[in-house]
Design a protein around this motif. Structure first.
Motif, mmCIF file in Angstrom:
data_model
loop_
_atom_site.group_PDB
_atom_site.id
_atom_site.type_symbol
_atom_site.label_atom_id
_atom_site.label_comp_id
_atom_site.label_asym_id
_atom_site.label_seq_id
_atom_site.Cartn_x
_atom_site.Cartn_y
_atom_site.Cartn_z
ATOM 1 N N GLN A 1 8.757 2.846 -7.963
ATOM 2 C CA GLN A 1 8.607 2.759 -6.511
ATOM 3 C C GLN A 1 7.857 3.963 -5.959
ATOM 4 O O GLN A 1 6.966 3.826 -5.121
ATOM 5 C CB GLN A 1 9.984 2.651 -5.855
ATOM 6 C CG GLN A 1 9.932 2.458 -4.343
ATOM 7 C CD GLN A 1 11.319 2.442 -3.730
ATOM 8 O OE1 GLN A 1 12.285 2.892 -4.348
ATOM 9 N NE2 GLN A 1 11.433 1.935 -2.522
ATOM 10 N N LYS A 2 8.209 5.156 -6.429
ATOM 11 C CA LYS A 2 7.544 6.351 -5.907
ATOM 12 C C LYS A 2 6.087 6.426 -6.345
ATOM 13 O O LYS A 2 5.276 7.083 -5.701
ATOM 14 C CB LYS A 2 8.306 7.608 -6.326
ATOM 15 C CG LYS A 2 8.158 7.987 -7.773
ATOM 16 C CD LYS A 2 9.085 9.143 -8.118
ATOM 17 C CE LYS A 2 8.919 9.539 -9.577
ATOM 18 N NZ LYS A 2 9.920 10.528 -9.984
ATOM 19 N N GLU A 3 5.747 5.723 -7.448
ATOM 20 C CA GLU A 3 4.354 5.664 -7.908
ATOM 21 C C GLU A 3 3.563 4.610 -7.144
ATOM 22 O O GLU A 3 2.336 4.530 -7.279
ATOM 23 C CB GLU A 3 4.304 5.332 -9.399
ATOM 24 C CG GLU A 3 4.931 6.381 -10.293
ATOM 25 C CD GLU A 3 5.038 5.905 -11.736
ATOM 26 O OE1 GLU A 3 4.526 4.798 -12.035
ATOM 27 O OE2 GLU A 3 5.645 6.620 -12.546
ATOM 28 N N GLY A 4 4.252 3.773 -6.373
ATOM 29 C CA GLY A 4 3.574 2.700 -5.675
ATOM 30 C C GLY A 4 3.365 1.470 -6.533
ATOM 31 O O GLY A 4 2.630 0.558 -6.141
ATOM 32 N N ARG A 5 4.016 1.411 -7.700
ATOM 33 C CA ARG A 5 3.861 0.246 -8.584
ATOM 34 C C ARG A 5 4.661 -0.952 -8.092
ATOM 35 O O ARG A 5 4.273 -2.092 -8.317
ATOM 36 C CB ARG A 5 4.310 0.592 -10.012
ATOM 37 C CG ARG A 5 3.508 1.679 -10.706
ATOM 38 C CD ARG A 5 2.057 1.266 -10.889
ATOM 39 N NE ARG A 5 1.354 2.203 -11.744
ATOM 40 C CZ ARG A 5 1.051 1.977 -13.026
ATOM 41 N NH1 ARG A 5 1.419 0.848 -13.589
ATOM 42 N NH2 ARG A 5 0.411 2.879 -13.714
ATOM 43 N N VAL A 6 5.803 -0.687 -7.466
ATOM 44 C CA VAL A 6 6.644 -1.777 -6.973
ATOM 45 C C VAL A 6 7.097 -1.473 -5.553
ATOM 46 O O VAL A 6 7.096 -0.318 -5.114
ATOM 47 C CB VAL A 6 7.889 -1.994 -7.870
ATOM 48 C CG1 VAL A 6 7.488 -2.320 -9.296
ATOM 49 C CG2 VAL A 6 8.824 -0.790 -7.807
ATOM 50 N N ARG A 7 7.468 -2.542 -4.862
ATOM 51 C CA ARG A 7 8.110 -2.429 -3.558
ATOM 52 C C ARG A 7 9.521 -2.971 -3.697
ATOM 53 O O ARG A 7 9.717 -4.038 -4.296
ATOM 54 C CB ARG A 7 7.355 -3.221 -2.498
ATOM 55 C CG ARG A 7 5.994 -2.654 -2.162
ATOM 56 C CD ARG A 7 5.462 -3.244 -0.884
ATOM 57 N NE ARG A 7 5.469 -4.703 -0.896
ATOM 58 C CZ ARG A 7 5.309 -5.451 0.190
ATOM 59 N NH1 ARG A 7 5.177 -4.879 1.365
ATOM 60 N NH2 ARG A 7 5.308 -6.763 0.105
ATOM 61 N N VAL A 8 10.489 -2.252 -3.148
ATOM 62 C CA VAL A 8 11.874 -2.686 -3.225
ATOM 63 C C VAL A 8 12.284 -3.246 -1.870
ATOM 64 O O VAL A 8 12.161 -2.566 -0.844
ATOM 65 C CB VAL A 8 12.800 -1.525 -3.627
ATOM 66 C CG1 VAL A 8 14.261 -1.971 -3.601
ATOM 67 C CG2 VAL A 8 12.425 -1.010 -5.011
ATOM 68 N N MET A 9 12.751 -4.483 -1.865
ATOM 69 C CA MET A 9 13.216 -5.137 -0.648
ATOM 70 C C MET A 9 14.727 -5.225 -0.707
ATOM 71 O O MET A 9 15.290 -5.774 -1.670
ATOM 72 C CB MET A 9 12.596 -6.528 -0.511
ATOM 73 C CG MET A 9 11.067 -6.499 -0.458
ATOM 74 S SD MET A 9 10.323 -8.134 -0.318
ATOM 75 C CE MET A 9 10.901 -8.626 1.300
ATOM 76 N N GLN A 10 15.382 -4.639 0.300
ATOM 77 C CA GLN A 10 16.834 -4.555 0.316
ATOM 78 C C GLN A 10 17.460 -5.936 0.163
ATOM 79 O O GLN A 10 17.165 -6.857 0.911
ATOM 80 C CB GLN A 10 17.301 -3.915 1.627
ATOM 81 C CG GLN A 10 18.777 -3.592 1.668
ATOM 82 C CD GLN A 10 19.163 -2.484 0.710
ATOM 83 O OE1 GLN A 10 18.369 -1.599 0.428
ATOM 84 N NE2 GLN A 10 20.368 -2.543 0.192
ATOM 85 N N GLY A 11 18.315 -6.076 -0.831
ATOM 86 C CA GLY A 11 19.037 -7.325 -1.049
ATOM 87 C C GLY A 11 18.244 -8.389 -1.780
ATOM 88 O O GLY A 11 18.780 -9.464 -2.091
#
Length: 359
Positions: A51-61
């Protein structure tokens, strides 16, 4: 390489190979933990690395999704952890912690920087560098002075930390704090200019004892400069904060009665927090004293001008939260970054200090 870093590397390779295309969801945390034979917490740390690398986005839930390549530069600068006594406990919160957290959320949101709250006793011995790395936390904000020893240990291990309070002892740690020395000196100055020569202070007991001893010395120094030295002992009174009730204090009425029963009662009172003012005023009204003719009052630590009924200080808690995130991010980018700043509160005049001139 930690387990979380190892899992992150393997997931990164699978994204780069096209196994999961842009917008595709990664398997659930439980599925990945089972596949790699690690704990869900380790998978969480790995996902946060991506996530911090911008490889993924985390969507709550909903989970983690492969991000567009163009998003990488705009995504997280790193996961920040929050810990300390200022964090709300369950549904409980107080006005100053809310203001600090509002500033933190504002700055973190603008930086696309995720934030996680960590219990300070999470590992039994305070928060460790290994614990932070397992979760993917890259920097830690300590909200409350009791975390000083823990913060110092982390810094000695090279981990980025910043304090929301200036420690009572000299330190090389990065910190931001609001300048209570300014508050106490400015309070004394205004009362003295209004002609007062017996000034009482009501403060909260249970805090760092050295902190209030230092405040008392600052107050005494200001009195001496104006030739108004008197025995401070009867006029500095501590009260207790009621457990679980934020800014509600017990003992204020009793302390006020004792102050007014002194052979030479105070003609001015400084209350360290807003919760002390209401019970004080009940005693003032009972004794038929007039404010400010018979008694002048200054109250500190208000959240905003609109909340104020007495003259007092608006403490920049929101600015404190913004500064904590900004300076921690700078420390995460440059390990030798140093910041030790005191934010000066603003004084708001509401006519309760007699003829003291407003600035």
């Amino acid at each position: 390489m930690t387990k979380a870093e190892s899992i992150a590397a393997q997931l990164r390779d699978r994204i780069d190979s096209g196994e999961w295309g842009v917008g595709a969801g990664l398997p659930s945390r439980g599925e990945l933990a089972l596949e790699y034979g690690v704990s869900p917490a380790t998978v969480t740390g790995a996902i946060r690395e991506l996530q911090k690398e911008g490889r993924v986005r985390v969507m709550q839930g909903k989970g983690a999704y492969v991000a567009e390549p163009a998003e990488a530069a705009a995504l997280s600068q790193g996961l920040i952890g929050l810990t300390g006594s200022y964090l709300p406990s369950g549904a409980e919160s107080n006005w100053f912690s809310r203001a600090i957290l509002d500033g933190i959320w504002q700055e973190a949101n603008g930086r696309h920087c995720p934030v996680v709250m960590l219990p300070q006793a999470a590992t039994g011995t305070g928060i460790t560098r290994e614990y932070c790395q397992q979760l993917g936390v890259q920097g830690l904000i300590f909200l409350g002075g009791e975390g000083y020893a823990n913060a110092r240990q982390l810094k000695e291990e090279g981990f980025p930390v910043i304090l929301a309070n200036k420690p009572a002892e000299p330190t090389t740690l990065n910190y931001l704090d609001y300048d209570n020395f300014f508050v106490i000196r400015e309070t004394a100055r205004r009362f003295l200019k209004a002609g007062h020569r017996r000034i009482a202070v009501i403060y909260a007991e249970g805090s760092v004892a050295q902190y209030y001893r230092d405040m008392k010395l600052q107050f005494l120094d200001e009195l001496m400069q104006h030739g108004a030295v008197y025995d401070l002992a009867p006029y500095w009174r501590g009260v207790l904060r009621q457990p679980g009730k934020g800014g509600v204090f017990r003992g204020v009425k009793h302390v006020a009665e004792e102050l007014f029963d002194l052979p030479e009662p105070p003609t001015a009172i400084f209350c360290w927090e807003p919760g002390m003012a209401q019970p004080l005023m009940k005693v003032v009204e009972k004794r038929r004293l007039r404010v400010p003719d018979d008694l002048s009052i200054i109250v500190s630590s208000y959240g905003s001008e609109t909340e104020m009924e007495f003259s007092g200080f608006v403490v920049p808690h929101r600015e404190l939260g913004i500064g904590l995130v900004r300076e921690l991010c700078a420390t995460m980018e440059k390990s030798h970054h140093g910041i030790q700043t005191l934010l000066k509160p603003r004084y708001i005049e509401h006519g309760t200090v007699g003829d003291a001139p407003a600035d």
